[in-house]
Motif scaffolding. Sequence first.
Motif, PDB file in Angstrom:
ATOM      1  N   GLU A   1      -4.862   8.536   3.678  1.00 22.50           N
ATOM      2  CA  GLU A   1      -4.973   8.061   2.042  1.00 22.50           C
ATOM      3  C   GLU A   1      -4.992   7.029   2.410  1.00 22.50           C
ATOM      4  OE1 GLU A   1      -2.920   7.825  -2.640  1.00 22.50           O
ATOM      5  OE2 GLU A   1      -2.341  10.425  -1.172  1.00 22.50           O
ATOM      6  N   ILE A   2      -3.575   6.856   2.843  1.00 18.05           N
ATOM      7  CA  ILE A   2      -3.362   4.804   2.929  1.00 18.05           C
ATOM      8  C   ILE A   2      -4.121   4.375   4.163  1.00 18.05           C
ATOM      9  CG2 ILE A   2      -1.277   5.542   1.857  1.00 18.05           C
ATOM     10  CD1 ILE A   2       0.212   4.064   4.617  1.00 18.05           C
TER      11      ILE A   2
ATOM     12  N   PHE B   1      -2.326   0.760  10.107  1.00 21.16           N
ATOM     13  CA  PHE B   1      -1.753   0.053   9.154  1.00 21.16           C
ATOM     14  C   PHE B   1      -1.685  -1.728   9.562  1.00 21.16           C
ATOM     15  CE2 PHE B   1       1.552   3.489   9.317  1.00 21.16           C
ATOM     16  CZ  PHE B   1       0.702   4.009   9.003  1.00 21.16           C
TER      17      PHE B   1
ATOM     18  N   HIS C   1       0.555  -1.332   0.205  1.00 19.55           N
ATOM     19  CA  HIS C   1      -0.052  -0.388  -0.108  1.00 19.55           C
ATOM     20  C   HIS C   1       0.834   1.481  -0.158  1.00 19.55           C
ATOM     21  CE1 HIS C   1      -3.861  -1.734   0.723  1.00 19.55           C
ATOM     22  NE2 HIS C   1      -2.645  -3.048   1.433  1.00 19.55           N
ATOM     23  N   ALA C   2       1.993   1.066   0.295  1.00 18.59           N
ATOM     24  CA  ALA C   2       2.590   2.181   0.614  1.00 18.59           C
ATOM     25  C   ALA C   2       4.523   1.889   0.575  1.00 18.59           C
ATOM     26  CB  ALA C   2       2.426   3.568   1.705  1.00 18.59           C
TER      27      ALA C   2
ATOM     28  N   ARG D   1      -0.590  12.362   3.221  1.00 15.02           N
ATOM     29  CA  ARG D   1      -1.065  10.520   3.032  1.00 15.02           C
ATOM     30  C   ARG D   1      -0.948   9.515   3.867  1.00 15.02           C
ATOM     31  NH1 ARG D   1      -0.419   6.366  -1.302  1.00 15.02           N
ATOM     32  NH2 ARG D   1       1.278   5.367  -0.899  1.00 15.02           N
TER      33      ARG D   1
END
Length: 158
Positions: free
Chosen positions: A140-141, A100, A12-13, A137
């Motif tokens: 977003e993720i 996450f 994802h990142a 960011r």
Amino acid sequence: MSDRVAAWLRIHAPELRIIGGHASTATVDDAAAALGIEPARVAKSLAVRAGERVLLLVTRGDARLDNRKFKDICGTRPRMLDPEETHAVTGHPVGGVCPFALASALEILCDVSLRRFATVFPAAGSRTSSVEVAPERLAEIAGARWVDVCRLPEASGP
């Protein structure tokens, strides 16, 4: 470092690198000292119950949850989850909670207080790892929505 978070970030990142192997980041002050940053730049993740919903709130390290603002947005007062509940819903230990690779599908909220900084440092699934990421960011993720539910210390400003 959490292998699950590392694998999730690779997908994802991939531009983010886990900062690991340092001293404990279990508290905001510990994380700030280990990373050499001001406590406000630590992005703390709080598991909160809002009625029947469980949410993950990510806010700057020196901010405090404002019950009135939270109730205005979420319709009820917040209730912090205990460490066992937090681990069960996030898959991360308290002190390593991040937005996450969560164990459960949670609604994620990012407090606008994070936007003051070019980058912030959330945990990376363990008490000794973190990542550096721009707030936009991060939201977003994580699939987060921006809210204003915290209050800042008097000296911190906007």
